[in-house]
Scaffold this active site. Sequence first.
Site, mmCIF file in Angstrom:
data_model
loop_
_atom_site.group_PDB
_atom_site.id
_atom_site.type_symbol
_atom_site.label_atom_id
_atom_site.label_comp_id
_atom_site.label_asym_id
_atom_site.label_seq_id
_atom_site.Cartn_x
_atom_site.Cartn_y
_atom_site.Cartn_z
ATOM 1 C CB VAL A 44 -0.938 0.012 1.219
ATOM 2 C CG1 VAL A 44 -1.662 1.339 1.336
ATOM 3 C CG2 VAL A 44 -1.935 -1.131 1.123
ATOM 4 N N GLY A 45 1.895 1.239 0.832
ATOM 5 C CA GLY A 45 2.778 2.391 0.931
ATOM 6 C C GLY A 45 3.957 2.082 1.831
ATOM 7 N N GLY A 47 7.199 4.044 4.325
ATOM 8 C CA GLY A 47 7.682 5.258 4.956
ATOM 9 C C GLY A 47 9.036 5.033 5.587
ATOM 10 C CB VAL A 52 0.997 -0.118 5.139
ATOM 11 C CG1 VAL A 52 -0.421 -0.644 5.357
ATOM 12 C CG2 VAL A 52 1.442 0.708 6.328
ATOM 13 C CE LYS A 67 3.144 2.097 10.758
ATOM 14 N NZ LYS A 67 2.599 3.260 11.498
ATOM 15 C CG ASP A 151 2.467 11.895 8.116
ATOM 16 O OD1 ASP A 151 2.697 12.795 7.287
ATOM 17 O OD2 ASP A 151 2.874 10.732 7.985
#
Length: 321
Positions: A44-45, A47, A52, A67, A151
């Site tokens: 999903v993404g 960081g 995730v 996560k 955020d």
Amino acid sequence: MSNYLFRKKPKIFYSSRSLQNRYLKVSYGELHEATNGFSSSNLVGAGSYGSVYRGYLLHFEQSVAVKVLNLEACGASKCFTAECKALEKIKHQNVLNILTYFSESLLHSDEVLESRNLNINLQLRVNIALDVANALDYLHHGSEQAVVHCDIKPSNVLIDDDFVAHLGDFGLARLLNVVMGHASRDQVSSSAIKGTIGYVPPEYGAGVRVSPQGDIYSYGILVLEMLTGKKPTDDMFGEGLTLHKFCMMAIPEGIPEIVDSRLLVPYTREGTGVVMDTNIRECLASFARIGVACSAELPVRRLGIKDVVMELNAIKQKLSF
């Protein structure tokens, strides 16, 4: 917007009391299977502190977001602890909650929004913006100890199968003691905050402590991104031109020229350009004004979150006719 997620409703429901008393028991093997071996296609993404993944737990008949923390990254454990602490007492339909953890954390989640052009719909975007605003209103004013998310950005907004948006990722969140009128130990100076470039309010760069007004700024940028389809870090911005100024200069007559082209599809006719009724034009302009007012450079000039909710509800009512 491609950063949003989609989820199917779980067929099994858990009471808030059971979730408070114990975490759900999930094995690493189940998570590995649910995410197709943590496949890149399920990503999903990512960081600074981890990634995730979307997945589906057969045992719980429930879609999830997994996560995975990179424990070698400095601050990862602290970030996870902060997220747990921020979410400990939060219960709101537009805020994600942690279900369990064991090195990685398991969040209520959604499947990736597949290519269905749902983001063409202005009403859907307004509803998403309203859901996020309701989440912020709850975080900032829903309890004695306010929560500043720190955020707000598209990739931290998830959507379920009823198209209800949920605010997630509280790894940078800070708690404020609004009753006592002073910051708690968790309200640290902005020099310790690592937000996302383009969404971080300008005052944080000057050393001002985090505040709800900072979330409002980030939210305003989110709204303008939803309106234009352009990220605040787009190559077109620079040398004094920002997403905020780009939209502000277009209000009201120039709004059709700056909005995301996918929003114009229902109003575009071959050979005649864009044909849009007055009501839609007014709704687009109002949506732009909200984003611009929230992302004002000075915190005192930003629109209050309760006013945001009121104005978005007014736009929603206009679009329902």
